[in-house]
Structures are given as C-alpha cells and as structure tokens.
Design an enzyme around this catalytic site. Structure first.
Site, PDB file in Angstrom:
ATOM      1  N   SER A   1      22.714 -25.261 -16.110  1.00  0.00           N
ATOM      2  CA  SER A   1      22.331 -24.324 -17.163  1.00  0.00           C
ATOM      3  C   SER A   1      22.077 -23.013 -16.463  1.00  0.00           C
ATOM      4  O   SER A   1      21.539 -22.182 -16.941  1.00  0.00           O
ATOM      5  CB  SER A   1      21.002 -24.997 -17.892  1.00  0.00           C
ATOM      6  OG  SER A   1      19.933 -25.101 -16.874  1.00  0.00           O
TER       7      SER A   1
ATOM      8  N   GLU B   1     -10.337 -35.106 -17.109  1.00  0.00           N
ATOM      9  CA  GLU B   1      -9.053 -34.605 -16.773  1.00  0.00           C
ATOM     10  C   GLU B   1      -8.731 -32.965 -17.232  1.00  0.00           C
ATOM     11  O   GLU B   1      -8.216 -32.312 -16.450  1.00  0.00           O
ATOM     12  CB  GLU B   1      -7.785 -35.213 -17.715  1.00  0.00           C
ATOM     13  CG  GLU B   1      -8.000 -34.869 -19.044  1.00  0.00           C
ATOM     14  CD  GLU B   1      -8.711 -35.664 -20.077  1.00  0.00           C
ATOM     15  OE1 GLU B   1      -8.715 -35.982 -21.133  1.00  0.00           O
ATOM     16  OE2 GLU B   1      -9.479 -36.459 -19.442  1.00  0.00           O
TER      17      GLU B   1
ATOM     18  N   HIS C   1     -14.390 -35.928 -20.897  1.00  0.00           N
ATOM     19  CA  HIS C   1     -12.940 -35.788 -20.472  1.00  0.00           C
ATOM     20  C   HIS C   1     -12.631 -35.385 -18.978  1.00  0.00           C
ATOM     21  O   HIS C   1     -12.914 -34.158 -18.842  1.00  0.00           O
ATOM     22  CB  HIS C   1     -12.263 -34.820 -21.449  1.00  0.00           C
ATOM     23  CG  HIS C   1     -11.991 -35.320 -22.783  1.00  0.00           C
ATOM     24  ND1 HIS C   1     -10.802 -36.005 -23.143  1.00  0.00           N
ATOM     25  CD2 HIS C   1     -12.510 -35.147 -23.986  1.00  0.00           C
ATOM     26  CE1 HIS C   1     -10.633 -36.484 -24.355  1.00  0.00           C
ATOM     27  NE2 HIS C   1     -11.862 -35.835 -24.833  1.00  0.00           N
TER      28      HIS C   1
ATOM     29  N   CYS D   1     -13.056 -41.065 -23.857  1.00  0.00           N
ATOM     30  CA  CYS D   1     -13.492 -40.882 -25.420  1.00  0.00           C
ATOM     31  C   CYS D   1     -13.206 -41.712 -26.249  1.00  0.00           C
ATOM     32  O   CYS D   1     -14.020 -42.906 -26.462  1.00  0.00           O
ATOM     33  CB  CYS D   1     -12.812 -39.495 -25.513  1.00  0.00           C
ATOM     34  SG  CYS D   1     -13.491 -38.407 -26.964  1.00  0.00           S
TER      35      CYS D   1
END
Length: 509
Positions: free
Chosen positions: A221, A169, A167, A79
C-alpha cells in the site's frame, strides 16, 4: 517461546492501554475476550483482568471461569476485574456512596507489598468506578486506600492474586508503570525479551518454516505496515515474494507513482496495477461506510485473484494486518463493540485457494515502526502517516465519484504539503482531509457561491487505539484554509476537527 501475559477483556476503553504498557516493558501480551479464554493458556505467566462498562451487580455481567488460573499463575484484577475477584470469592461489592471518577490519592500503602513496592504514599491514581468493594473475601489483606474508598487495592494472602480499583495503565496514574513492572517482572517473573531484534529473528524463522519454498503474493500500500511486512517476508523467502501495488483510484494525489519509485531501492519484486476504474465502478451509488469497505474489499480480492493468477504456483497471500485491526474487528458480544470492519482482516472467498500469512498481526503501530528501524528502513518510509486501507473512500462522506475524489486529493495534498513545509508533519501521528456531504453558502468576489465543505483532521497518538486532536497553530490553519479555498475549485469552507478518540474515531467513517 517468549514470556507472555494474558489480558482478559471485559470491554473497558482502557484494555488496549494495558496491553500497550505491558509491551512497553518489552514483554509480550495478548488480549482475548472474557468469554473466549484461549486454549493453551498455561503458556501465560500472568493474567490481567480489565475494567468494564458493566457492574458486577448486573444480572448479565461478565462471569468467566477463572478456576484454572487462581492459585496457579499470578492474577491482577483492574477496576471491574478487582470487584469480580472479590465477589466470586465471597466478598461484597455495592453501589458506592462515594463514587470515584478521575484523580484520587492512595495512602496507607502496605510497605511490604510486592505489587505496590516503590509506590509512595499520596500517589495520584485514576479512578473510574461507581461500585466499590465493601468487604473482602477471607484470607485477603488491604494493600492501599483512598480518602473515600477503604479498599483501593487488596491481595490474597495465600496466592499471587491482586485487585486494584484504579487504572495503572493511564498516564494520570503517577506510578502506574511501577505497579505494572512489579506485577510483570517480579510477581509473574517475565523477562523483558520482547524486543524488535527478537521479533525479527523469530518471525523470519517462523516464516521460513511455514512458507518453505512456496510463493507468496503481497499487496503493498506504500504504508509502514505493508512495507515492513514485505521486508520481513523478503528476508525469509527472497525472490519467492511477489509484491503488487494496486492503484484503487482512492490514493493520495500522485501517490501511485511516488510509492513505486520509493520501492525501487528496497530490492523487492514489485509491479503496479492501475485498477482505479474498477474500484470506482464498484463504489457507484454506495453511501454507507461499511458497504464501501465491503465493496472495496471485494474489488481488491478480485484484482488480486486476477493478478496472482499470472504468477504460477502462488500458495500464500500476505497482508499487513496489525493488532489494532484485529482488536477493532472483533466483537466481544457487547462490552467491546466492533468499531469497524477491515478489508484485510478475515478469510478469503473459497475460489481463492490461497493461505493467509500476516507477519505483523501481533504488533501495534509503534512496534511496527521499531521493527522497521531494526530492519534498516529509511525514516522517510517509517515516518509516513497511517492511511486507511479503503483510502479516500471513507474520507468522502456519501457517494464516491471521480469528481469528489479529485477535489479531496487536491485538498489533502495542500494540507499534507503544508504540514511538511511548516515542519509539523513529524509532530502529527495522522492527518488528512474529509469531504463532507453538505454544501454551504459563501461569497467569492461579488458572487454568491454554494459549494463543498471540507474538514481537516490531525491527531497525536501512539498506536491509534486512543488519540487526541493536535493543537495546530491558528496562523497555520488560517493559511491552509485560504490556500484550499483559493486553489481547489468547488470548496468554499474549511473546518478543523477537534474531537478526541474516544469518544470519536480518527476516521469519520
């Protein structure tokens, strides 16, 4: 050294998705801001340029120097990255008469293309651009087109540099992974060696070299990240690892006792510290979410300084920092805005003479779970939902008091327990309740009430970088709402958050 891909971030909301897709190919990659190209970048076998909210026509558009890369290693511009490549080599970019947002279909694919090999004509791709490339630089060829855009993708004829205006992805691009496979495997010649087993072996060896015979203190944690970090460190240095689990008073209901019990069978040297009063005092009269994080971080370090001083000869503080913590805590000077600070990202105050070790700093959350599975951790530990480091403090909007913590702990316990009983817990990536800083009018029996409002939040995600709200059954939500209102004194209204990330975040603060 593993084969690696460098991703230069121009601020796109999809940059982290590019990294995720490359990692899914079992190839290591790193994201770096466009203006901060790392030294030693010759180690990367390929470069991907992300999209951007900027236009190449903007005066202040990102303009990195790519001269060390072009013609040396393969480059893929996505892009904005494609438009920038075209522009700096003499092509033209203009505001498009036919802006493309959303799905489009590519055609006229170059059948000899190394990048688009295996991608059929008519494939659906995801577009998100208002500008377009109108003229290519010399010695370039068009690789594919769409109905509205002639130059949907292109390549340089004399070196392995490519540009695509869509894109690959995002999952809306049907054969996006095929394109990325071609770039990563065939063009950049990366081997798929970034596996959990390889990570464990390399990390344990590296930890042995860095730590040697020194002592390490780690704050557990109860979550996946710190647990996996502890097991890795334990494999590397054994009894020289000292684990401290701090009750900051902001944990889930009964979590302090339950987590200590779970750790008993892992062979870790763990002891618990109840510092809840100290943390609540530190949060007194603080409403701002960033100030809450800072206060908690400061109190956490003070507790650790005090507790680690009891262990003679400690040189390192270990943390369960993961890659999204790092990415979301770094400003890219505008394009990638810092979303939030993390109390476990960054340095220590000067008075703490400890060095930081972060075994998971390069991993996304799902990769941490894969590593944990490789280490043999039980599913009950690996399947725990992520929980924010600052705990319930950032799920209590406004002031944090013992009373408000108690209310939220009860609400949260009902919600999480209900998810488990309905066999919905494992279908949700993260869930929790938020106590809102408002009251609403209600009716209980024949009496008017004016009490607290809580919001329930459940999202599905892979790594927390993007997330969508979970479509929990209405019947389930109705039952949970009734149970909360009937059992938690002080709450008379329950709402459900149906916002996705982006534009919202998973946590409210």
């Amino acid at each position: 050294m593993e084969d690696a891909i460098l991703i230069l971030d121009f601020g796109s909301q999809y940059t982290q998705l590019i990294a995720r897709r490359v990692r899914e190919l079992n190839v290591y990659c790193e994201i770096h801001p466009f203006h901060s190209i790392p030294s030693g970048s010759e180690k990367f076998k390929g470069i991907i340029l992300s999209g951007s909210p900027f236009s190449t026509l903007d005066i202040d558009a990102p303009k990195p120097d790519l001269s060390n890369f072009i013609g040396t290693v393969p480059v893929l511009g996505v892009c904005y990255g494609a438009q920038y490549l075209a522009k700096i080599f003499g092509g033209k970019v203009a505001a498009s008469k036919h802006r493309e947002y959303g799905r489009a279909r590519i055609n006229s694919i170059n059948l000899e293309s190394g990048l688009l090999g295996g991608v059929p004509n008519g494939s659906s791709v995801w577009m998100s651009h208002g500008d377009t490339i109108t003229n290519l630089p010399k010695n370039c060829s068009i690789e594919s087109s769409t109905e509205d855009v002639e130059i949907a993708s292109f390549r340089f004829n004399d070196h392995y540099t490519y540009g695509i205006q869509y894109h690959p992805e995002v999952h809306h691009s049907e054969h996006g992974m095929e394109l990325l496979k071609n770039f990563v495997y065939k063009i950049s010649n990366c081997s798929p060696s970034w596996t959990p087993a390889a990570f464990v072996k390399t990390t344990v060896n590296d930890l042995k070299k860095v730590i040697n015979n020194d002592k390490v203190v780690l704050g557990l944690s109860g979550g996946v990240d710190s647990t996996v970090a502890a097991i890795l460190l334990s494999k590397a240095i054994g009894d020289n690892l000292y684990c401290i689990f701090v009750n900051n008073g902001l944990l889930r209901k009964n979590e302090f006792e339950m987590v200590l019990d779970q750790y008993k069978g892992l062979g870790l040297n763990v002891f618990g510290v109840d510092a809840s009063k100290r943390f609540l005092a530190a949060l007194n009269n603080i409403d701002d979410p960033e100030e809450k994080r800072k206060a908690i971080g400061k109190a956490f370090i003070e507790v650790f300084d005090q507790e680690s001083a009891r262990i003679k000869g400690v040189d390192f503080l270990a943390q369960g920092t993961i890659y999204p913590d790092v990415i979301e805590s770094v400003s890219v000077n505008g394009p990638s805005v810092m979303i939030k600070s993390h109390h476990n990202v960054g340095g220590l105050p000067d008075y703490m003479k400890l060095k930081i070790v972060e075994p998971l700093r390069s991993l996304f959350k799902d990769e941490v779970r894969r590593v944990g599975k490789e280490l043999g951790l039980a599913d009950i530990l690996l399947g725990r939902h992520p929980f924010p480091g600052p705990g319930l403090a950032i799920r209590i909007l406004g002031a944090v008091t013992r009373e408000r913590v108690n209310i939220l702990q009860e609400v949260d316990a009902i919600f999480i327990d209900s998810l488990r009983k309905a066999n919905l817990y494992d279908t949700v990536w993260q869930a929790g309740a938020i106590l809102l800083p408002i009251k609403s009018v209600g009716v209980m029996g024949d009496e008017r009430t004016y009490e607290q409002v809580v919001a329930l939040r459940a999202v599905e995600s892979t790594d927390g970088m993007t997330a969508d709200w979970v479509h929990l059954p209405f019947e389930f939500l109705s039952e949970v709402s009734n149970k909360i209102i009937n059992n938690v004194r002080g709450v008379n209204r329950v709402v459900y958050d149906i916002s996705s990330k982006p534009p919202a975040t998973i946590e409210w603060e």
